[in-house]
Structure formats: C-alpha cells, structure tokens
Design a protein around this motif. Structure first.
Motif, short mmCIF file in Angstrom:
data_model
loop_
_atom_site.label_atom_id
_atom_site.label_comp_id
_atom_site.label_asym_id
_atom_site.label_seq_id
_atom_site.Cartn_x
_atom_site.Cartn_y
_atom_site.Cartn_z
N GLN A 5 0.82 -1.09 0.00
CA GLN A 5 0.12 0.06 -0.11
C GLN A 5 0.88 1.40 0.12
N GLY A 6 2.02 1.33 0.75
CA GLY A 6 2.79 2.39 0.73
C GLY A 6 3.55 2.58 -0.60
N TRP A 7 3.97 1.32 -1.04
CA TRP A 7 4.70 1.40 -2.41
C TRP A 7 3.73 1.70 -3.47
N LEU A 8 2.50 1.64 -3.40
CA LEU A 8 1.36 2.08 -4.41
C LEU A 8 1.26 3.38 -4.37
N SER A 9 1.36 3.92 -3.10
CA SER A 9 0.95 5.40 -2.76
C SER A 9 2.15 6.18 -3.34
N ALA A 10 3.22 5.70 -3.54
CA ALA A 10 4.33 6.35 -4.08
C ALA A 10 4.37 6.36 -5.62
N ALA A 11 3.60 5.75 -6.18
CA ALA A 11 3.63 5.70 -7.78
C ALA A 11 3.22 6.76 -8.29
N THR A 12 3.48 7.31 -9.46
CA THR A 12 3.27 8.41 -9.85
C THR A 12 3.19 8.46 -11.57
N VAL A 13 2.25 9.48 -12.00
CA VAL A 13 2.15 9.73 -13.33
C VAL A 13 2.78 11.22 -13.57
N ASP A 14 3.64 11.41 -14.29
CA ASP A 14 4.31 12.74 -14.39
C ASP A 14 3.37 13.70 -15.19
N ASP A 15 3.62 14.93 -14.85
CA ASP A 15 2.61 15.98 -15.49
C ASP A 15 2.77 15.96 -16.96
N ALA A 16 3.85 15.77 -17.34
CA ALA A 16 4.37 15.61 -18.68
C ALA A 16 3.49 14.77 -19.78
N VAL A 17 3.18 13.45 -19.15
CA VAL A 17 2.29 12.52 -19.44
C VAL A 17 0.87 12.80 -19.42
N SER A 18 0.29 13.39 -18.26
CA SER A 18 -0.95 13.91 -18.27
C SER A 18 -1.46 15.10 -19.19
N ALA A 19 -0.17 15.95 -19.60
CA ALA A 19 -0.33 16.99 -20.44
C ALA A 19 -0.51 16.36 -21.87
N LEU A 20 -0.09 15.19 -22.15
CA LEU A 20 0.03 14.58 -23.48
C LEU A 20 -1.50 14.05 -23.51
N ARG A 21 -1.98 13.32 -22.66
CA ARG A 21 -3.15 12.71 -22.57
C ARG A 21 -3.99 12.94 -21.27
N PRO A 22 -4.53 13.96 -21.19
CA PRO A 22 -5.25 14.26 -19.87
C PRO A 22 -6.54 13.30 -19.39
N ASP A 23 -6.81 12.42 -20.42
CA ASP A 23 -7.76 11.45 -20.14
C ASP A 23 -7.17 10.19 -19.51
N TYR A 24 -5.61 9.96 -19.46
CA TYR A 24 -5.24 8.61 -18.95
C TYR A 24 -5.26 8.23 -17.78
N ARG A 25 -5.82 7.36 -17.39
CA ARG A 25 -5.95 6.77 -16.01
C ARG A 25 -5.13 5.46 -16.02
N ALA A 26 -4.67 4.88 -14.91
CA ALA A 26 -4.42 3.51 -14.68
C ALA A 26 -4.73 2.91 -13.19
N VAL A 27 -5.16 1.77 -13.33
CA VAL A 27 -5.38 0.96 -12.14
C VAL A 27 -3.77 0.07 -11.78
N LEU A 28 -3.42 0.30 -10.71
CA LEU A 28 -1.98 -0.35 -10.28
C LEU A 28 -2.58 -1.34 -9.35
N VAL A 29 -2.16 -2.78 -9.56
CA VAL A 29 -2.64 -3.90 -8.76
C VAL A 29 -1.32 -4.62 -8.26
N THR A 30 -1.17 -4.73 -7.06
CA THR A 30 -0.07 -5.78 -6.48
C THR A 30 -0.91 -6.76 -6.08
N ALA A 31 -0.10 -7.94 -6.23
CA ALA A 31 -0.55 -9.34 -5.59
C ALA A 31 0.67 -9.97 -4.99
N ASP A 32 0.72 -10.31 -3.66
CA ASP A 32 1.50 -11.06 -2.89
C ASP A 32 0.97 -12.32 -2.66
N GLY A 33 1.99 -13.26 -2.54
CA GLY A 33 1.56 -14.64 -2.28
C GLY A 33 0.96 -15.36 -3.33
N LEU A 34 1.52 -15.03 -4.75
CA LEU A 34 0.92 -15.73 -5.76
C LEU A 34 1.73 -17.26 -5.97
#
Length: 246
Positions: A5-34
């Motif tokens: 959860q802490g690792w995911l909270s530190a993930a970022t999308v740079d402003d330069a990417v958002s400026a290129l495609r303001p509609d971009y979103r991502a779901v980041l999923v972690t799975a442990d114990g696979l």
C-alpha cells in the motif's frame, strides 16, 4: 519487501504525460503470495473464456477499428511512435487471437492476458520483487537503460527522447507506454509478488477500468486463494468516484 500500500501510494504519473493525454488513468494492482508456474487447468479455463469474449467483442472487425484501441494508436502518435510498427499491447494480443488462439506462457501471464483481451485494454504484469523504488510513468530523456534481448542475446537499449515509459530507480520497465517490457522485471514461473498495470483512455470509463481490475483480482485469486491484492486508481476520474482506491 516494501509494503504494497505504501509502495502504491508512491507511484506517480508525471505531469508531462498527463499533458499529453489528460484522459489517461491507470489501475495499479499488487498481488503478493502468488503461485507462479506453467499454465494449468485454471489458467487455461480463464484464457479460453476470454478468447471467446474477445472474439464476440471484435465481431469480425480489426482490433484498431474498436474505439478503445484506436485511442491508443492516437496516444502513440502523440509522442512520435508509429503504432503500425510498434503496436499497443492489447492490439498486438488481439491480432494473435485467430486462427490458433493466444500463446500460452505461464499461469500468471495467461490470466492477465485474458483480462486484457476480454476488456479491450492494455495490461502488463511485472515481478514486483525485481523493482527498485516505486513505478513512475514519465516522458523519457533518452538516457534511461532498458534491458531486453536482440537475436537471443541480452542488450541494453534506450528510449527515444519524449517517449512515454514506465520506469523505476534502475531504469525503464516498459517502453512506449505499454509496448514492450524489460527482462529484469518480467513475470516468470518463480514469481510470487507482482505488479499489474491496467491502462485506460477515453472512451473507456473508470467503471470499465475498475471492472477489469475486478476480473484480474478474481483470476489471480483463482490461481491462489491466499494471495493478497491491493490496488490504486491514478489519474483524473472519468466517472463517479475518486482517483485513489485500494
């Protein structure tokens, strides 16, 4: 390993990417114990069902004719890539659907490929244990290392300046947004902790993006009921609800 959860909270999308495609979103999923390993009855059932769904959604059309995938061609062109030469990952997968079906790789990869083709969105999987620092989506300066193979031999390449890439503290983990993953963080049969990136552009809504994340979670828990899954939606909301969820 870093708390997911802490690792995911530190993930970022740079402003330069958002400026290129303001509609971009991502779901980041972690799975442990696979439990990684070769494909089996569970992964085969999930992938075969997804192939049938994908064929129905295509309805005989070429993948790039679907608005969800055409949007990715536009996004590639926006940073200078030629999508007819380096295709967005979901389009590349769907082009392999017929006549023989998708390649079978390993049980984890087969499940996330299944979600990608059934939900018509790019989806990549990485071995989280191989990461140094959190994932970041940026526009490259061209100096970042990208480890891959050429002619069967390991090589280090570099992205084009301005190219959209996922990276960590060591280097590029995926080039051209979702085109090709590096060898360092790739999923293997020994993977027990993973990161999955589900990419969305309009006209895909947040609800559809989160439905794909639900399907991925269901598939991962079918592979290993004891897996622990967390997720975060990053980027501007395109439907009701906030941008961070776990």
């Amino acid at each position: 390993m870093t708390d997911p959860q802490g690792w995911l909270s530190a993930a970022t999308v740079d402003d330069a990417v958002s400026a290129l495609r303001p509609d971009y979103r991502a779901v980041l999923v972690t799975a442990d114990g696979l439990r990684g390993g070769p494909g089996d009855d569970v992964s085969e059932r999930v992938l075969a069902a997804a192939e049938a769904t994908a064929r129905s959604r295509l309805g005989g059309r070429r993948p790039e004719e679907l608005p969800e995938l055409a949007a990715w061609r536009d996004a590639y062109r926006a940073f200078g890539a030629k999508p007819q030469r380096t295709r967005p990952s979901a389009e590349a997968l769907l082009r392999r659907l017929d006549p023989d079906g998708l390649p079978r790789i390993d049980r984890i990869t087969d499940v996330y490929n299944a979600v990608s083709v059934a939900h018509l969105l790019p989806l990549g999987g990485e071995d989280r244990a191989a990461y140094t620092g959190p994932p970041r989506l940026v526009r490259a300066d061209g100096s970042e290392p990208f480890d891959t193979t050429a002619g069967g031999e390991p090589v280090v390449e570099h992205p084009e300046p301005g190219e959209v890439v996922w990276r960590d503290d060591t280097g590029v983990t995926c080039r051209r947004w979702n085109w090709r993953q590096c060898t360092r963080t790739r999923i293997t049969t020994a993977t027990t902790s993973a990161l999955f990136v589900l990419d969305g552009l309009d006209p895909l809504t947040d609800d559809e993006l989160l439905a794909a994340a639900d399907a991925l979670t269901e598939g991962l828990l079918a592979l290993g009921p004891d897996a622990v899954v967390h997720r975060r939606l990053v980027g501007p909301a395109r439907s009701t609800g906030g941008t961070d969820r776990s």
